[in-house]
Design an enzyme around this catalytic site. Structure first.
Site, mmCIF file in Angstrom:
data_model
loop_
_atom_site.group_PDB
_atom_site.id
_atom_site.type_symbol
_atom_site.label_atom_id
_atom_site.label_comp_id
_atom_site.label_asym_id
_atom_site.label_seq_id
_atom_site.Cartn_x
_atom_site.Cartn_y
_atom_site.Cartn_z
ATOM 1 N N HIS A 1 40.714 8.837 35.528
ATOM 2 C CA HIS A 1 41.957 8.325 35.068
ATOM 3 C C HIS A 1 42.557 9.607 33.890
ATOM 4 O O HIS A 1 43.160 9.080 32.930
ATOM 5 C CB HIS A 1 42.181 6.997 34.763
ATOM 6 C CG HIS A 1 42.272 6.115 35.844
ATOM 7 N ND1 HIS A 1 42.004 4.946 35.869
ATOM 8 C CD2 HIS A 1 42.339 6.361 37.167
ATOM 9 C CE1 HIS A 1 42.114 4.364 36.964
ATOM 10 N NE2 HIS A 1 42.281 5.311 37.774
ATOM 11 N N TYR B 1 32.760 14.101 42.940
ATOM 12 C CA TYR B 1 32.911 14.424 41.714
ATOM 13 C C TYR B 1 31.662 14.616 41.080
ATOM 14 O O TYR B 1 30.452 14.095 41.023
ATOM 15 C CB TYR B 1 33.262 13.272 40.709
ATOM 16 C CG TYR B 1 34.669 12.659 41.306
ATOM 17 C CD1 TYR B 1 35.787 13.264 40.885
ATOM 18 C CD2 TYR B 1 34.437 11.565 42.088
ATOM 19 C CE1 TYR B 1 36.982 12.728 41.565
ATOM 20 C CE2 TYR B 1 35.873 11.086 42.881
ATOM 21 C CZ TYR B 1 37.115 11.692 42.574
ATOM 22 O OH TYR B 1 38.066 11.080 43.011
ATOM 23 N N HIS C 1 43.869 1.774 48.214
ATOM 24 C CA HIS C 1 44.560 0.430 48.103
ATOM 25 C C HIS C 1 45.889 0.447 48.551
ATOM 26 O O HIS C 1 46.401 1.213 49.180
ATOM 27 C CB HIS C 1 44.595 0.531 46.269
ATOM 28 C CG HIS C 1 45.172 1.837 46.013
ATOM 29 N ND1 HIS C 1 46.476 2.187 46.002
ATOM 30 C CD2 HIS C 1 44.772 3.116 45.426
ATOM 31 C CE1 HIS C 1 46.822 3.222 45.250
ATOM 32 N NE2 HIS C 1 45.785 3.865 45.209
ATOM 33 N N HIS D 1 34.671 5.664 43.498
ATOM 34 C CA HIS D 1 35.745 4.656 43.625
ATOM 35 C C HIS D 1 35.703 4.352 45.039
ATOM 36 O O HIS D 1 35.143 4.678 45.869
ATOM 37 C CB HIS D 1 36.923 5.179 43.032
ATOM 38 C CG HIS D 1 37.413 6.615 43.491
ATOM 39 N ND1 HIS D 1 38.149 6.526 44.930
ATOM 40 C CD2 HIS D 1 37.132 7.791 43.124
ATOM 41 C CE1 HIS D 1 38.301 7.783 45.066
ATOM 42 N NE2 HIS D 1 37.763 8.586 44.056
ATOM 43 N N ASP E 1 61.471 1.441 16.293
ATOM 44 C CA ASP E 1 62.478 0.695 17.148
ATOM 45 C C ASP E 1 63.083 1.375 18.523
ATOM 46 O O ASP E 1 64.065 1.411 18.888
ATOM 47 C CB ASP E 1 63.907 0.730 16.524
ATOM 48 C CG ASP E 1 64.374 2.132 15.886
ATOM 49 O OD1 ASP E 1 63.651 3.067 16.019
ATOM 50 O OD2 ASP E 1 65.338 2.204 15.277
ATOM 51 N N ASP F 1 46.945 14.460 40.770
ATOM 52 C CA ASP F 1 47.079 13.057 41.312
ATOM 53 C C ASP F 1 48.418 12.846 40.810
ATOM 54 O O ASP F 1 48.574 12.225 39.474
ATOM 55 C CB ASP F 1 46.034 12.020 40.836
ATOM 56 C CG ASP F 1 46.299 10.620 41.677
ATOM 57 O OD1 ASP F 1 47.217 10.454 42.150
ATOM 58 O OD2 ASP F 1 45.109 9.849 41.450
ATOM 59 N N ASP G 1 51.822 8.053 46.023
ATOM 60 C CA ASP G 1 50.457 8.269 45.309
ATOM 61 C C ASP G 1 49.859 9.461 45.906
ATOM 62 O O ASP G 1 49.006 9.178 46.951
ATOM 63 C CB ASP G 1 49.637 6.978 45.099
ATOM 64 C CG ASP G 1 48.477 7.140 44.463
ATOM 65 O OD1 ASP G 1 48.240 8.160 43.787
ATOM 66 O OD2 ASP G 1 47.847 5.867 44.311
ATOM 67 N N ARG H 1 39.597 15.209 44.898
ATOM 68 C CA ARG H 1 40.156 14.216 45.718
ATOM 69 C C ARG H 1 41.156 14.850 46.593
ATOM 70 O O ARG H 1 41.955 15.528 46.284
ATOM 71 C CB ARG H 1 40.545 13.080 44.539
ATOM 72 C CG ARG H 1 40.939 11.771 45.219
ATOM 73 C CD ARG H 1 41.010 10.473 44.191
ATOM 74 N NE ARG H 1 42.076 10.852 43.108
ATOM 75 C CZ ARG H 1 41.925 10.978 41.934
ATOM 76 N NH1 ARG H 1 40.328 11.118 41.526
ATOM 77 N NH2 ARG H 1 42.633 11.355 41.035
ATOM 78 N N GLU I 1 44.185 12.541 48.567
ATOM 79 C CA GLU I 1 45.040 11.395 48.829
ATOM 80 C C GLU I 1 46.072 11.165 49.600
ATOM 81 O O GLU I 1 47.101 12.132 49.087
ATOM 82 C CB GLU I 1 45.255 10.627 47.282
ATOM 83 C CG GLU I 1 45.796 9.454 47.326
ATOM 84 C CD GLU I 1 46.137 8.725 45.971
ATOM 85 O OE1 GLU I 1 46.080 9.395 44.984
ATOM 86 O OE2 GLU I 1 46.014 7.535 45.991
ATOM 87 N N HIS J 1 49.163 0.202 42.542
ATOM 88 C CA HIS J 1 48.060 -0.433 43.275
ATOM 89 C C HIS J 1 48.817 -1.734 43.776
ATOM 90 O O HIS J 1 48.874 -2.934 42.936
ATOM 91 C CB HIS J 1 46.943 -0.836 42.185
ATOM 92 C CG HIS J 1 46.062 0.557 41.592
ATOM 93 N ND1 HIS J 1 45.434 0.576 40.699
ATOM 94 C CD2 HIS J 1 46.214 1.756 42.397
ATOM 95 C CE1 HIS J 1 44.920 1.898 40.637
ATOM 96 N NE2 HIS J 1 45.459 2.506 41.593
ATOM 97 N N GLU K 1 41.793 8.073 49.981
ATOM 98 C CA GLU K 1 41.895 8.815 48.903
ATOM 99 C C GLU K 1 40.299 9.222 48.459
ATOM 100 O O GLU K 1 39.708 8.918 47.516
ATOM 101 C CB GLU K 1 42.448 8.420 47.568
ATOM 102 C CG GLU K 1 42.307 7.039 47.250
ATOM 103 C CD GLU K 1 42.965 6.702 46.000
ATOM 104 O OE1 GLU K 1 42.898 7.361 45.017
ATOM 105 O OE2 GLU K 1 43.866 5.833 45.941
HETATM 106 N N1 GLY Z 1 46.868 7.295 40.975
HETATM 107 C C1 GLY Z 1 46.104 6.025 40.671
HETATM 108 C C2 GLY Z 1 45.222 6.079 42.196
HETATM 109 O O1 GLY Z 1 45.255 6.967 43.044
HETATM 110 O O2 GLY Z 1 44.706 4.966 42.620
HETATM 111 MN MN MN Z 2 45.552 5.850 44.765
HETATM 112 MN MN MN Z 3 46.416 8.539 43.091
#
Ligand code: GLY
Ligand code: MN
Ligand code: MN
Length: 434
Positions: A240, A385, A351, A347, A37, A257, A268, A403, A405, A358, A381
């Protein structure tokens, strides 16, 4: 915060685009159970909140352009002193009118009786199917009810159109006040990233660093826009990664991140830095390639350029860098064509960013990459890797996830990096951590 005036302006603009003889139905997101609950903290659906500023569940907004008795209706929960004692204040129908600008408001329990009548006289229904399956069934029921009345002269709407095309295009272009809110979200996230750099030590755990990020978010009345990624060493190669439970080792990099969300607008941001405060020569070499790729990509964020230009710029710099370091072998042009970099960079370079991390908005228009225009916000970003055991790559590059970003606004004469306030050059990072 976004003003009630701006919410009204958005509704007007949407209704103008919908045209006469139309109606839009926009449901609030349902609450979600976490376990038994216990519910997850409620987060309004972005489309619903964009048009209403109303943050309660069990609500439906209805827009009916040109309706003389009122164009903007809200169905919502009634006030309920007992429930409000347990879970907090509700606006109620009176509040929906007084505080949220509805022309009229009704108890959500009356929607089955009222909505079919509103649909009946309209030709076009704007509604996004598939987001909330349970609500979809209600909409179908209402339409069927009108069909059954057809013999008695009721007119069923002719067209059903998803709201997404109009609404998501609006959301792609950020207003001045939206940019102000996004700047605030980015500023707090920058503060959190700086704090993380300052408290990071070998032997601490990823979750301890996550706690430092949360501390900065919450004390500014913000929350994470998505689960924070705090990945040391190998974990930085998991795109992720969110379990955040490992101990941090001297000699490893730490990839964070994390972005704050403010009034339903996201930031982000990713930074990668050495756990012990000094980059090793190999880490430094790879890091500088990613940093140069990011700079080249950000440079491409200009009005008139295409969505894909930053990505192409990043890929070029990354590939050349990998060749120079001997990690890729061959001619850069050829390697780019064959997408050889994808082993290490799997990747895309960014975005749209907005109410959703996103964010909504088409990336292609008429088969072509979208042209960047002032008011759009995107992330840039790039990363590299190279997990331990990567075949054909010298050991000295292993155990590296990088990374970088930032959140970038397209302006009239170029771009504005909203997340500038956290260091990213080798020297700045090492100085902050010293
Ligand atoms: N934090 C998710 C991305 O960088 O797309
Ligand atoms: Mn991002
Ligand atoms: Mn990110």
């Amino acid at each position: 915060m976004i003003s009630t005036k701006e919410f009204a302006r958005r509704r007007k603009q949407l209704m103008r685009m919908m045209g006469k003889d139309s109606i839009a139905i926009i449901p609030a997101a349902p609450e979600k159970i976490r376990n038994r609950d216990v519910e997850y903290p409620y987060r309004p659906d972005s489309d619903f909140y964009y048009l209403t500023g109303f943050a309660e569940p069990e609500a439906v907004a209805v827009l009916i352009p040109g309706r003389p008795q009122g164009e903007y209706l809200i169905f919502c929960r009634d006030r309920d002193p007992k429930m409000e004692t347990w879970v907090g204040r509700r606006a109620g129908t009176q509040g929906a009118v007084d505080e949220y600008g509805a022309d009229d408001a009704f108890p959500i329990g009356d929607i089955d009786d009222i909505l079919p009548g509103l649909l009946e006289s309209r030709e076009r229904v704007f509604y996004t199917m598939g987001s909330f399956p349970e609500f979809d069934r209600h909409v179908i029921d209402w339409v069927n009810r009108i069909r059954q009345g057809a013999r008695a002269g009721a007119r069923t709407p002719d067209e059903f159109i998803t709201l997404e095309h109009l609404l998501h295009d609006m959301r792609l272009y950020k207003s001045r006040s939206e940019i102000r809110v996004m700047r605030a979200a980015a500023k707090v996230a920058c503060r959190a990233h700086r704090r993380a750099m300052q408290v990071c030590r070998p032997g601490r755990h990823e979750y301890e660093i996550e706690a430092e990020l949360l501390h900065e978010f919450r004390r500014a009345n913000m929350e994470p826009a998505y689960p924070s990624i705090v990945g040391g060493g190998e974990n930085g190669c998991v795109l992720h990664y969110t379990s955040n439970r490992s101990q941090l080792n001297a000699g490893d990099l730490l990839l964070i991140d994390a972005g704050a969300e403010y009034d339903c607008y996201a930031s982000d941001i990713t930074r990668t830095f050495p756990v012990s405060g000094r980059f090793s020569p190999a880490q430094k070499a790879l890091y500088k390639v990613v940093l140069a790729a990011q700079a080249a990509a950000i440079e491409q964020v200009q009005p008139g350029n295409h969505w894909n230009d930053p990505h192409q710029a990043a890929v070029k710099v990354l590939t050349r860098g990998l060749v120079k370091l001997g990690i890729l072998k061959g001619k850069p042009g050829e390697l780019i064509r064959k997408e050889a970099y994808r082993r290490f960079y799997m990747h895309r370079t960014g975005h749209w960013l907005g109410m959703d991390v996103h964010d909504v908005g088409d990336y292609k228009v008429g088969g072509e990459w979208r042209v960047l225009e002032p008011g759009m916000v995107l992330t840039v970003e790039p990363g590299l890797y190279i997990p331990t055991g990567t075949r054909g790559v010298s050991r000295k590059w292993w155990n590296t996830g990088i990374r970088i970003e930032d959140d970038v606004l397209v302006t009239r004469d170029g771009h504005d990096v909203l997340s500038e306030a956290v260091p990213k050059s080798v020297d700045e990072i090492e100085a902050l951590m010293a």
